[in-house]
Design a protein around this motif. Structure first.
Motif, PDB file in Angstrom:
ATOM      1  N   ALA A  58      -2.413  10.259  -1.870  1.00 37.86           N
ATOM      2  CA  ALA A  58      -2.266  10.290  -3.320  1.00 37.86           C
ATOM      3  C   ALA A  58      -2.492   8.937  -3.985  1.00 37.86           C
ATOM      4  N   TRP A  59      -2.271   7.852  -3.238  1.00 35.63           N
ATOM      5  CA  TRP A  59      -2.423   6.510  -3.826  1.00 35.63           C
ATOM      6  C   TRP A  59      -2.496   5.481  -2.721  1.00 35.63           C
ATOM      7  N   ASP A  60      -2.993   4.301  -3.041  1.00 35.45           N
ATOM      8  CA  ASP A  60      -3.011   3.207  -2.070  1.00 35.45           C
ATOM      9  C   ASP A  60      -1.695   2.453  -2.207  1.00 35.45           C
ATOM     10  N   ILE A  61      -0.793   2.762  -1.310  1.00 42.36           N
ATOM     11  CA  ILE A  61       0.555   2.211  -1.358  1.00 42.36           C
ATOM     12  C   ILE A  61       0.496   0.677  -1.337  1.00 42.36           C
ATOM     13  N   GLY A  62       1.072   0.083  -2.350  1.00 43.44           N
ATOM     14  CA  GLY A  62       1.132  -1.369  -2.430  1.00 43.44           C
ATOM     15  C   GLY A  62      -0.076  -2.036  -3.063  1.00 43.44           C
ATOM     16  N   ALA A  63      -1.146  -1.299  -3.321  1.00 43.25           N
ATOM     17  CA  ALA A  63      -2.364  -1.912  -3.871  1.00 43.25           C
ATOM     18  C   ALA A  63      -2.106  -2.555  -5.228  1.00 43.25           C
TER      19      ALA A  63
END
Length: 150
Positions: A58-63
Motif C-alpha cells: 500500500a505504501w513505501d514504509i518510511g519513504a
C-alpha cells in the motif's frame, strides 16, 4: 467502492500531497510518490484488511520520513503523496496496467477491479494530477530553478 459524481475526496480529507520545507533554498526538489497510506473515504480500504493497508503493497514504509530527513539536510523542498499507491500510483503512467492495480504483491485489490473510466479519471484528476503539478519546478512558490535528474 463508493465513488460518486461529487468527486473522490471530501473537503475534510487530507490533500493529495504535503509540501515540507516549502522555503528550502536547495536547487533540488525531492518527490516521494509512495509516501502516503491514506485511502479516500469514498473508497473505503478498497476491500483490503487493515494489515494489508499497512503493508508495503500500500505504501513505501518510511519513504516520506527519509525524504523529509534528506530534504532537511539539503534544505530542499519535499513533496509527499498522501494517498496509497493502490488508489493510483503517481509513479506510473496514467492508464497503464500498473497505474491502478487489481493485484498487488499477490493480493487481489477488490476495489480496483472493473473500474469505469469515470472512476479512473476521478483518481487521476484528484490525486495524480495535483502532485504532478506540484512537483513541477514552476509550482514551487518562488519558482527558483530545480535540478533535473533522469
Amino acid at each position: 467502492m463508493n465513488e460518486t459524481s461529487d468527486g473522490l475526496l471530501a473537503t475534510d480529507e487530507p490533500p493529495p500531497f504535503t509540501v515540507d520545507n516549502e522555503n528550502g533554498t536547495s536547487p533540488f526538489l525531492i518527490v516521494a510518490d509512495h509516501a502516503g497510506r491514506y485511502f479516500p473515504r469514498r473508497l473505503g480500504q478498497l476491500g483490503l484488511s487493515n494489515a494489508e493497508c499497512e503493508a508495503h503493497m500500500a505504501w513505501d514504509i518510511g519513504a516520506g520520513a527519509v525524504c523529509c530527513l534528506i530534504g532537511k539536510a539539503l534544505d530542499a523542498v519535499v513533496v509527499r503523496q498522501n494517498y496509497s499507491r493502490l488508489v493510483i500510483d503517481c509513479n506510473r503512467t496514467p492508464g497503464s496496467e500498473t497505474s491502478i492495480l487489481d493485484l498487488s504483491e499477490r493480493t487481489r485489490v477488490p476495489g480496483n477491479i472493473g473500474l469505469s473510466q469515470r472512476h479512473k479519471l476521478a483518481r487521476f484528476r484528484e490525486i495524480f494530477q495535483p502532485i504532478t503539478i506540484a512537483s513541477r519546478p514552476s509550482s514551487i512558490a518562488d519558482e527558483k530553478p530545480r535540478a533535473r535528474l533522469p
